[in-house]
Design a protein around this motif. Sequence first.
Motif, PDB file in Angstrom:
ATOM      1  N   MET A 159      12.466  17.689 -92.306  1.00 53.52           N
ATOM      2  CA  MET A 159      12.575  18.810 -93.242  1.00 53.52           C
ATOM      3  C   MET A 159      11.233  19.138 -93.880  1.00 53.52           C
ATOM      4  SD  MET A 159      16.148  17.861 -95.126  1.00 53.52           S
ATOM      5  CE  MET A 159      15.736  18.612 -96.675  1.00 53.52           C
ATOM      6  N   VAL A 160      10.491  18.082 -94.291  1.00 55.22           N
ATOM      7  CA  VAL A 160       9.209  18.308 -94.954  1.00 55.22           C
ATOM      8  C   VAL A 160       8.244  19.022 -94.008  1.00 55.22           C
ATOM      9  CG1 VAL A 160       7.185  17.163 -95.934  1.00 55.22           C
ATOM     10  CG2 VAL A 160       9.486  16.402 -96.556  1.00 55.22           C
ATOM     11  N   ILE A 161       8.222  18.595 -92.751  1.00 59.38           N
ATOM     12  CA  ILE A 161       7.320  19.216 -91.777  1.00 59.38           C
ATOM     13  C   ILE A 161       7.672  20.693 -91.571  1.00 59.38           C
ATOM     14  CG2 ILE A 161       6.568  19.175 -89.350  1.00 59.38           C
ATOM     15  CD1 ILE A 161       5.513  16.816 -90.813  1.00 59.38           C
ATOM     16  N   VAL A 162       8.962  20.962 -91.321  1.00 57.96           N
ATOM     17  CA  VAL A 162       9.375  22.349 -91.084  1.00 57.96           C
ATOM     18  C   VAL A 162       9.143  23.198 -92.335  1.00 57.96           C
ATOM     19  CG1 VAL A 162      11.279  23.863 -90.469  1.00 57.96           C
ATOM     20  CG2 VAL A 162      11.077  21.662 -89.390  1.00 57.96           C
ATOM     21  N   LEU A 163       9.474  22.610 -93.491  1.00 59.21           N
ATOM     22  CA  LEU A 163       9.285  23.300 -94.767  1.00 59.21           C
ATOM     23  C   LEU A 163       7.847  23.771 -94.885  1.00 59.21           C
ATOM     24  CD1 LEU A 163      10.980  23.759 -97.358  1.00 59.21           C
ATOM     25  CD2 LEU A 163       9.830  21.798 -98.326  1.00 59.21           C
ATOM     26  N   PHE A 164       6.942  22.865 -94.537  1.00 55.86           N
ATOM     27  CA  PHE A 164       5.530  23.143 -94.686  1.00 55.86           C
ATOM     28  C   PHE A 164       5.123  24.365 -93.877  1.00 55.86           C
ATOM     29  CE2 PHE A 164       1.013  22.371 -94.301  1.00 55.86           C
ATOM     30  CZ  PHE A 164       0.713  21.980 -95.590  1.00 55.86           C
ATOM     31  N   TYR A 165       5.437  24.366 -92.579  1.00 57.88           N
ATOM     32  CA  TYR A 165       4.906  25.495 -91.822  1.00 57.88           C
ATOM     33  C   TYR A 165       5.764  26.743 -91.874  1.00 57.88           C
ATOM     34  CZ  TYR A 165       7.347  23.755 -87.558  1.00 57.88           C
ATOM     35  OH  TYR A 165       8.244  23.332 -86.626  1.00 57.88           O
ATOM     36  N   ALA A 166       7.061  26.584 -92.141  1.00 61.77           N
ATOM     37  CA  ALA A 166       7.897  27.789 -92.248  1.00 61.77           C
ATOM     38  C   ALA A 166       7.635  28.531 -93.558  1.00 61.77           C
ATOM     39  CB  ALA A 166       9.373  27.428 -92.132  1.00 61.77           C
ATOM     40  N   VAL A 167       7.497  27.784 -94.658  1.00 62.44           N
ATOM     41  CA  VAL A 167       7.302  28.438 -95.941  1.00 62.44           C
ATOM     42  C   VAL A 167       5.899  29.033 -96.036  1.00 62.44           C
ATOM     43  CG1 VAL A 167       7.177  28.047 -98.431  1.00 62.44           C
ATOM     44  CG2 VAL A 167       9.023  27.042 -97.105  1.00 62.44           C
ATOM     45  N   LEU A 168       4.924  28.295 -95.540  1.00 61.43           N
ATOM     46  CA  LEU A 168       3.548  28.769 -95.618  1.00 61.43           C
ATOM     47  C   LEU A 168       3.304  29.929 -94.652  1.00 61.43           C
ATOM     48  CD1 LEU A 168       1.231  27.669 -97.305  1.00 61.43           C
ATOM     49  CD2 LEU A 168       0.457  26.409 -95.298  1.00 61.43           C
ATOM     50  N   GLY A 169       3.707  29.742 -93.409  1.00 54.68           N
ATOM     51  CA  GLY A 169       3.306  30.695 -92.381  1.00 54.68           C
ATOM     52  C   GLY A 169       4.378  31.660 -91.931  1.00 54.68           C
ATOM     53  N   GLY A 170       5.635  31.430 -92.324  1.00 55.59           N
ATOM     54  CA  GLY A 170       6.694  32.303 -91.846  1.00 55.59           C
ATOM     55  C   GLY A 170       6.687  32.375 -90.329  1.00 55.59           C
ATOM     56  N   MET A 171       7.007  33.553 -89.792  1.00 54.43           N
ATOM     57  CA  MET A 171       7.073  33.736 -88.354  1.00 54.43           C
ATOM     58  C   MET A 171       5.720  33.500 -87.687  1.00 54.43           C
ATOM     59  SD  MET A 171       9.436  34.216 -86.339  1.00 54.43           S
ATOM     60  CE  MET A 171      10.169  35.028 -84.942  1.00 54.43           C
ATOM     61  N   LYS A 172       4.646  33.829 -88.409  1.00 54.70           N
ATOM     62  CA  LYS A 172       3.309  33.659 -87.837  1.00 54.70           C
ATOM     63  C   LYS A 172       3.031  32.168 -87.615  1.00 54.70           C
ATOM     64  CE  LYS A 172      -1.372  35.151 -88.887  1.00 54.70           C
ATOM     65  NZ  LYS A 172      -2.189  35.495 -90.062  1.00 54.70           N
ATOM     66  N   GLY A 173       3.269  31.360 -88.653  1.00 55.11           N
ATOM     67  CA  GLY A 173       3.073  29.917 -88.521  1.00 55.11           C
ATOM     68  C   GLY A 173       4.005  29.333 -87.469  1.00 55.11           C
ATOM     69  N   GLY A 404       8.492  14.714 -77.557  1.00 54.73           N
ATOM     70  CA  GLY A 404       9.012  15.920 -76.920  1.00 54.73           C
ATOM     71  C   GLY A 404      10.369  16.314 -77.489  1.00 54.73           C
ATOM     72  N   GLY A 405      11.247  15.323 -77.668  1.00 55.30           N
ATOM     73  CA  GLY A 405      12.560  15.600 -78.252  1.00 55.30           C
ATOM     74  C   GLY A 405      12.428  16.155 -79.656  1.00 55.30           C
ATOM     75  N   LEU A 406      11.502  15.590 -80.435  1.00 55.01           N
ATOM     76  CA  LEU A 406      11.285  16.093 -81.796  1.00 55.01           C
ATOM     77  C   LEU A 406      10.724  17.508 -81.770  1.00 55.01           C
ATOM     78  CD1 LEU A 406       9.855  12.915 -83.543  1.00 55.01           C
ATOM     79  CD2 LEU A 406      11.951  14.121 -84.140  1.00 55.01           C
ATOM     80  N   ALA A 407       9.809  17.768 -80.837  1.00 57.15           N
ATOM     81  CA  ALA A 407       9.241  19.118 -80.720  1.00 57.15           C
ATOM     82  C   ALA A 407      10.347  20.123 -80.419  1.00 57.15           C
ATOM     83  CB  ALA A 407       8.178  19.153 -79.628  1.00 57.15           C
ATOM     84  N   ALA A 408      11.257  19.756 -79.502  1.00 53.42           N
ATOM     85  CA  ALA A 408      12.347  20.655 -79.139  1.00 53.42           C
ATOM     86  C   ALA A 408      13.239  20.937 -80.339  1.00 53.42           C
ATOM     87  CB  ALA A 408      13.170  20.061 -77.993  1.00 53.42           C
ATOM     88  N   ALA A 409      13.565  19.895 -81.099  1.00 49.75           N
ATOM     89  CA  ALA A 409      14.459  20.068 -82.246  1.00 49.75           C
ATOM     90  C   ALA A 409      13.785  20.870 -83.350  1.00 49.75           C
ATOM     91  CB  ALA A 409      14.899  18.705 -82.773  1.00 49.75           C
ATOM     92  N   LEU A 410      12.527  20.540 -83.669  1.00 50.83           N
ATOM     93  CA  LEU A 410      11.843  21.211 -84.779  1.00 50.83           C
ATOM     94  C   LEU A 410      11.576  22.677 -84.478  1.00 50.83           C
ATOM     95  CD1 LEU A 410       9.275  18.487 -85.904  1.00 50.83           C
ATOM     96  CD2 LEU A 410      11.380  19.159 -87.047  1.00 50.83           C
ATOM     97  N   SER A 411      11.190  22.988 -83.226  1.00 47.18           N
ATOM     98  CA  SER A 411      10.863  24.380 -82.914  1.00 47.18           C
ATOM     99  C   SER A 411      12.105  25.256 -83.023  1.00 47.18           C
ATOM    100  CB  SER A 411      10.243  24.480 -81.521  1.00 47.18           C
ATOM    101  OG  SER A 411      11.109  23.933 -80.556  1.00 47.18           O
ATOM    102  N   THR A 412      13.241  24.734 -82.570  1.00 43.94           N
ATOM    103  CA  THR A 412      14.468  25.519 -82.667  1.00 43.94           C
ATOM    104  C   THR A 412      14.900  25.654 -84.117  1.00 43.94           C
ATOM    105  OG1 THR A 412      15.091  24.692 -80.510  1.00 43.94           O
ATOM    106  CG2 THR A 412      16.827  25.721 -81.805  1.00 43.94           C
ATOM    107  N   ALA A 413      14.790  24.556 -84.870  1.00 45.13           N
ATOM    108  CA  ALA A 413      15.171  24.603 -86.285  1.00 45.13           C
ATOM    109  C   ALA A 413      14.352  25.658 -87.022  1.00 45.13           C
ATOM    110  CB  ALA A 413      14.975  23.232 -86.927  1.00 45.13           C
ATOM    111  N   ALA A 414      13.052  25.734 -86.730  1.00 45.96           N
ATOM    112  CA  ALA A 414      12.185  26.687 -87.426  1.00 45.96           C
ATOM    113  C   ALA A 414      12.600  28.123 -87.139  1.00 45.96           C
ATOM    114  CB  ALA A 414      10.729  26.459 -87.020  1.00 45.96           C
TER     115      ALA A 414
END
Lengths: 595, 86
Positions: A159-173, A404-414
């Motif tokens: 959550m902290v990782i996704v929070l960081f780049y989603a809140v800061l960068g939105g769709m661009k990030g 790789g599994g984490l990348a797949a989960a985080l990218s979709t979550a974002a």
Amino acid sequence: MDAQAWTYAWVFSTFALYIGIAIWSRAASTDDFYVAGHHVHPTINGMATAADWMSAASFLSMAGLIAFLGYGGSVYLMGWTGGYVLLALLLAPFLREFGKFTVPDFVGDRYYSDVARVVAVIAALFVSFTYIAGQMKGVGVAFSGFLGIPFEWGIVIGMVIVLFYAVLGGMKGITYTQVAQYCVLIFAYTVPAVFISLIITGNPIPQLGFIANVAGEDVSMLDKLNQVLTDLGFLEYTSSRMSMIDIFAITGALMFGTAGLPHVIIRFFTVPSAKAARLSAGWALVFIAILYTTAPAVGAFARLNFIAEVDGATYVAGADYAAEAAAIEAAGGRPIPQWFKSWEATGLLGFEDQNGDGRIQIRGPEAPDGLKDEVVPLNRDIFVLANPEIAQLPGWVIGLVVAGGLAAALSTAAGLLMVISSAVSHDLGRRTFFTDMTDTTELLIARFAAAGAVLAAGLLGIYSAQLGFVAQVVAFAFGLAAASLFPVIFLGIFWKRMNKEGAIAAMLTGLVTTFGYIYYFKFAGGTPDQWLWGVSPEGIGFVFMGLSLAIGIAVALVTKAPPQEVQDLVEDIRIPGTRRPHGLAEGGMAPLPSH
Amino acid sequence: MPKPTPDPRGYWAATLRLTVGLLLVWFLASYGAGILFRDWLDQFAIGGAPLGFWFAQQGAIYVFVALIFIYCWAMARIERKYGIEA
């Protein structure tokens, strides 16, 4: 370095990379935040779309699912790729030409109605929350299974990782992080696949190994797999117990559901033009197809290899694997492979000695020798997770699969978070209730909404794991997207006469019937003999999509035609480069220009 | 070559024809070859795989990728022909 140290190294360095990208690509306006300023190159967007699309389920579970379903697994392969043809031909270029931020934007403006907008918001939120819970759960599982971090803390870190780049960068990030995540996940998926293909068939390309002969034998891999499975009392790999109509309907629900998923559609708003949107859909499918054509090969190889190594092997009970294994070999037996022991500790795999002979038997339901299956439990994710060890690859590859599994989960979550936060700040906030909101205020609210959505998703991930219902509700996401969102978007573009009344009727029909059917059979005790025309809850979205289209058209025909301004809007989005503002049809927000 | 006068009607009709044609192929490659005619196609083989089964697990996906790029290429032609600035 051992496998766990490598896992830490991979996870840490990829997370650092994602954060670095987030800092570099901060969003300055709502245009940046929702659609990355419409400046994303089609190929880059294709790659980001592929990461957005391929979830923890695609990465970890699909190959194992196919390994067990055999031909029946084709519904996922065709369903989750064929939807991109529909997106490219029927939706993406036109929605890009429409020139706004979200799916409810289109529904609300095209049907000149805030009711339609709010119904679309409800559908989008429901679909996205269903989907995101599974991603957060995947993150928790990866952390707890590999890094010895408790499940809940794993979700919090994610959550902290996704929070960081989603809140800061939105769709661009999110876009640029997804590109990095795609590279990580596809590398992590294909490296073990190449090695296992080499071992089984001698061909390094899994797609070719899939149709090749078994290495050193004069029999094709699939024939051998069929033979091995029927000998043990399983159904042939190339057959399925599912009826043809059910296979047809599930494939349809997944295809049209894919095309109607809001987090996939919004990715096509980020490119500069309708032309770029078409091309981008093509690239997305290329990047997805790399994994999706590898997966059935991995599934078949892993099933064959698993049986060859485990069936008939003598179980090693003690802690000193090496000594016991050597003793078994000296006595002329075959010990179980070491990876079986190491995965037993995770609880994904186990041995129950039913006949007390100390050896493992794998048997299907119709075993000719009447023996019982002794590999219990057997979690299907093992076929991807244990692949590197089964193929005896070095520790760094094992760690890579986790990253790789984490990348797949985080990218979709974002990607899903963007849909949820924009539904709140944009669709409900600026477009429905506070139409005079400034861009700066909206951006601030969008950031808060993204943060709130991350928290809600994390809680859902933690909570839903206890309920154990994630797998049950995935059918909802695709069924509802197919039956409620796809028909109104499609008719909104291809049939000018479609009006507000028809759209609301179509969306509500799709939502209520599909929700009711799935709820009845998944949670209220319905049995398969009550299925409508033999169609399972997974495939029912396809049937009710037909109903939703029919009712939408019927209602539209008996009510008033849409205003001229709306019909002009439809003309414009059909022809690239002709988009002009149309008063009433814009709902108070001018379209963004093409670049 | 002189730039043709924009013809939105002709453009949309051509687009619809192309879309219907490509969707027909889309249907035949997946629902057709992979599901409805699968048993019949299985009498043929591609390498060591029955053809219908192969379409359901591999072939349909390759056809999908090809279809989208053909669409991009054909749409660019249609845009030029009817004078539409994409």
